[in-house]
Design a protein around this motif. Sequence first.
Motif, PDB file in Angstrom:
ATOM      1  N   MET A   1       0.845  -1.170   0.000  1.00  0.00           N
ATOM      2  CA  MET A   1       0.000   0.000   0.000  1.00  0.00           C
ATOM      3  C   MET A   1       0.889   1.230   0.000  1.00  0.00           C
ATOM      4  SD  MET A   1      -2.873   0.848   2.754  1.00  0.00           S
ATOM      5  CE  MET A   1      -3.478   2.456   2.956  1.00  0.00           C
ATOM      6  N   THR A   2       0.687   2.087  -0.944  1.00  0.00           N
ATOM      7  CA  THR A   2       1.512   3.284  -1.068  1.00  0.00           C
ATOM      8  C   THR A   2       0.744   4.471  -0.501  1.00  0.00           C
ATOM      9  OG1 THR A   2       2.561   2.441  -3.040  1.00  0.00           O
ATOM     10  CG2 THR A   2       2.668   4.806  -2.669  1.00  0.00           C
ATOM     11  N   GLN A   3       1.353   5.112   0.469  1.00  0.00           N
ATOM     12  CA  GLN A   3       0.790   6.336   1.012  1.00  0.00           C
ATOM     13  C   GLN A   3       1.818   7.421   0.820  1.00  0.00           C
ATOM     14  OE1 GLN A   3      -0.229   5.804   5.067  1.00  0.00           O
ATOM     15  NE2 GLN A   3      -2.004   4.566   4.622  1.00  0.00           N
ATOM     16  N   GLU A   4       1.343   8.611   0.701  1.00  0.00           N
ATOM     17  CA  GLU A   4       2.250   9.732   0.551  1.00  0.00           C
ATOM     18  C   GLU A   4       1.846  10.804   1.529  1.00  0.00           C
ATOM     19  OE1 GLU A   4       2.013  10.840  -3.544  1.00  0.00           O
ATOM     20  OE2 GLU A   4       3.261   9.177  -4.177  1.00  0.00           O
ATOM     21  N   THR A   5       2.785  11.636   1.875  1.00  0.00           N
ATOM     22  CA  THR A   5       2.491  12.750   2.747  1.00  0.00           C
ATOM     23  C   THR A   5       2.840  14.035   2.013  1.00  0.00           C
ATOM     24  OG1 THR A   5       2.877  13.734   4.898  1.00  0.00           O
ATOM     25  CG2 THR A   5       4.757  12.725   3.849  1.00  0.00           C
ATOM     26  N   VAL A   6       2.082  15.047   2.258  1.00  0.00           N
ATOM     27  CA  VAL A   6       2.327  16.339   1.634  1.00  0.00           C
ATOM     28  C   VAL A   6       2.709  17.298   2.727  1.00  0.00           C
ATOM     29  CG1 VAL A   6       1.297  18.232   0.326  1.00  0.00           C
ATOM     30  CG2 VAL A   6       0.669  15.877  -0.188  1.00  0.00           C
ATOM     31  N   THR A   7       3.825  17.937   2.558  1.00  0.00           N
ATOM     32  CA  THR A   7       4.254  18.944   3.514  1.00  0.00           C
ATOM     33  C   THR A   7       4.371  20.267   2.774  1.00  0.00           C
ATOM     34  OG1 THR A   7       6.546  18.368   3.111  1.00  0.00           O
ATOM     35  CG2 THR A   7       5.486  17.331   4.992  1.00  0.00           C
ATOM     36  N   GLU A   8       3.937  21.291   3.411  1.00  0.00           N
ATOM     37  CA  GLU A   8       3.976  22.606   2.788  1.00  0.00           C
ATOM     38  C   GLU A   8       5.384  23.165   2.851  1.00  0.00           C
ATOM     39  OE1 GLU A   8       1.500  24.089   1.106  1.00  0.00           O
ATOM     40  OE2 GLU A   8       0.375  22.258   1.479  1.00  0.00           O
ATOM     41  N   ALA A   9       5.859  23.637   1.733  1.00  0.00           N
ATOM     42  CA  ALA A   9       7.167  24.274   1.694  1.00  0.00           C
ATOM     43  C   ALA A   9       7.062  25.630   2.376  1.00  0.00           C
ATOM     44  CB  ALA A   9       7.617  24.456   0.240  1.00  0.00           C
ATOM     45  N   ARG A  70      14.580  -5.987  -2.976  1.00  0.00           N
ATOM     46  CA  ARG A  70      14.104  -4.682  -2.518  1.00  0.00           C
ATOM     47  C   ARG A  70      14.943  -4.219  -1.330  1.00  0.00           C
ATOM     48  NH1 ARG A  70       8.943  -4.772  -0.394  1.00  0.00           N
ATOM     49  NH2 ARG A  70       9.437  -6.847   0.331  1.00  0.00           N
ATOM     50  N   VAL A  71      15.463  -3.028  -1.421  1.00  0.00           N
ATOM     51  CA  VAL A  71      16.303  -2.485  -0.357  1.00  0.00           C
ATOM     52  C   VAL A  71      15.483  -2.259   0.908  1.00  0.00           C
ATOM     53  CG1 VAL A  71      17.708  -0.497   0.334  1.00  0.00           C
ATOM     54  CG2 VAL A  71      17.881  -1.393  -1.972  1.00  0.00           C
ATOM     55  N   ASN A  72      14.220  -1.877   0.770  1.00  0.00           N
ATOM     56  CA  ASN A  72      13.417  -1.505   1.931  1.00  0.00           C
ATOM     57  C   ASN A  72      12.638  -2.663   2.539  1.00  0.00           C
ATOM     58  OD1 ASN A  72      11.668  -1.651  -0.253  1.00  0.00           O
ATOM     59  ND2 ASN A  72      10.371   0.012   0.473  1.00  0.00           N
ATOM     60  N   GLN A  73      13.008  -3.907   2.239  1.00  0.00           N
ATOM     61  CA  GLN A  73      12.295  -5.034   2.854  1.00  0.00           C
ATOM     62  C   GLN A  73      12.513  -5.011   4.359  1.00  0.00           C
ATOM     63  OE1 GLN A  73      13.934  -8.620   1.153  1.00  0.00           O
ATOM     64  NE2 GLN A  73      15.224  -8.989   2.905  1.00  0.00           N
ATOM     65  N   GLY A  74      11.471  -5.334   5.094  1.00  0.00           N
ATOM     66  CA  GLY A  74      11.569  -5.345   6.546  1.00  0.00           C
ATOM     67  C   GLY A  74      11.382  -3.996   7.188  1.00  0.00           C
ATOM     68  N   VAL A  75      10.938  -3.001   6.434  1.00  0.00           N
ATOM     69  CA  VAL A  75      10.745  -1.656   6.972  1.00  0.00           C
ATOM     70  C   VAL A  75       9.338  -1.184   6.647  1.00  0.00           C
ATOM     71  CG1 VAL A  75      11.575   0.731   6.995  1.00  0.00           C
ATOM     72  CG2 VAL A  75      13.175  -1.127   6.539  1.00  0.00           C
ATOM     73  N   ASN A  76       8.699  -0.585   7.643  1.00  0.00           N
ATOM     74  CA  ASN A  76       7.381   0.001   7.436  1.00  0.00           C
ATOM     75  C   ASN A  76       7.379   1.383   8.079  1.00  0.00           C
ATOM     76  OD1 ASN A  76       4.652   0.224   6.741  1.00  0.00           O
ATOM     77  ND2 ASN A  76       4.020  -0.504   8.749  1.00  0.00           N
ATOM     78  N   ALA A  77       7.015   2.387   7.303  1.00  0.00           N
ATOM     79  CA  ALA A  77       6.966   3.756   7.809  1.00  0.00           C
ATOM     80  C   ALA A  77       5.525   4.247   7.810  1.00  0.00           C
ATOM     81  CB  ALA A  77       7.821   4.677   6.939  1.00  0.00           C
ATOM     82  N   THR A  78       5.142   4.909   8.888  1.00  0.00           N
ATOM     83  CA  THR A  78       3.827   5.523   8.994  1.00  0.00           C
ATOM     84  C   THR A  78       4.037   7.022   9.140  1.00  0.00           C
ATOM     85  OG1 THR A  78       2.991   3.552  10.108  1.00  0.00           O
ATOM     86  CG2 THR A  78       1.662   5.549  10.268  1.00  0.00           C
ATOM     87  N   ILE A  79       3.565   7.761   8.151  1.00  0.00           N
ATOM     88  CA  ILE A  79       3.787   9.209   8.118  1.00  0.00           C
ATOM     89  C   ILE A  79       2.483   9.930   8.423  1.00  0.00           C
ATOM     90  CG2 ILE A  79       4.518  11.164   6.710  1.00  0.00           C
ATOM     91  CD1 ILE A  79       6.042   9.122   4.962  1.00  0.00           C
ATOM     92  N   VAL A  80       2.561  10.882   9.354  1.00  0.00           N
ATOM     93  CA  VAL A  80       1.425  11.752   9.661  1.00  0.00           C
ATOM     94  C   VAL A  80       1.976  13.171   9.690  1.00  0.00           C
ATOM     95  CG1 VAL A  80      -0.371  12.345  11.311  1.00  0.00           C
ATOM     96  CG2 VAL A  80       0.301   9.951  11.026  1.00  0.00           C
ATOM     97  N   GLY A  81       1.662  13.928   8.650  1.00  0.00           N
ATOM     98  CA  GLY A  81       2.192  15.288   8.551  1.00  0.00           C
ATOM     99  C   GLY A  81       3.700  15.264   8.395  1.00  0.00           C
ATOM    100  N   ILE A  86       8.658   4.453  12.497  1.00  0.00           N
ATOM    101  CA  ILE A  86       9.293   3.446  11.647  1.00  0.00           C
ATOM    102  C   ILE A  86       9.409   2.131  12.409  1.00  0.00           C
ATOM    103  CG2 ILE A  86      11.383   2.860  10.349  1.00  0.00           C
ATOM    104  CD1 ILE A  86      11.886   5.955  10.215  1.00  0.00           C
ATOM    105  N   ASP A  87       9.007   1.044  11.749  1.00  0.00           N
ATOM    106  CA  ASP A  87       9.179  -0.305  12.278  1.00  0.00           C
ATOM    107  C   ASP A  87      10.159  -1.035  11.378  1.00  0.00           C
ATOM    108  OD1 ASP A  87       7.156  -0.071  14.331  1.00  0.00           O
ATOM    109  OD2 ASP A  87       5.662  -0.218  12.744  1.00  0.00           O
TER     110      ASP A  87
END
Length: 146
Positions: A1-9, A70-81, A86-87
């Motif tokens: 599942m791909t999630q993205e976060t948007v941060t205001e510049a 995949r380089v990112n195997q074993g990693v899960n990131a949850t982004i809020v703002g 990171i797990d």
Amino acid sequence: MTQETVTEAPATETLSSELPVKGSITVADEVVEKVAALAALEVSGVADMGGDLVRAFESVRERIGIGQRRVNQGVNATIVGQEVAIDLTIVVEYGHVVMEVATEVRVNVARSVTRMLGMDVTEVNVTVDDVRLPGEPRPAAREEAE
């Protein structure tokens, strides 16, 4: 599942004409996960990333030639703002002190994500899934990097 976060510049940056630069910056979860995985692999004593099932699946994929490891195997990131949790799941090389390696992984991952992505790391959870014994084969992607 791909999630993205948007941060205001920040609107404090200006062009030569002194007009504020507006827009947004989007950082995909996969970017955070890749940075975290690479930071974890930099730590001495980390032999591999991911749990048993993930490593077995990746090994089969490599052997039959379906894609690259995949380089990112074993990693899960949850982004809020601007905050990220990171797990990580790691494998430690035999002979290293597990708690020291895990602690160093937490510190290095938090430092790298903060420095490279400008995000606040709220937590880094490390699960040690296995110990790599002497003489066990190493994953192809890790061997090429060393």
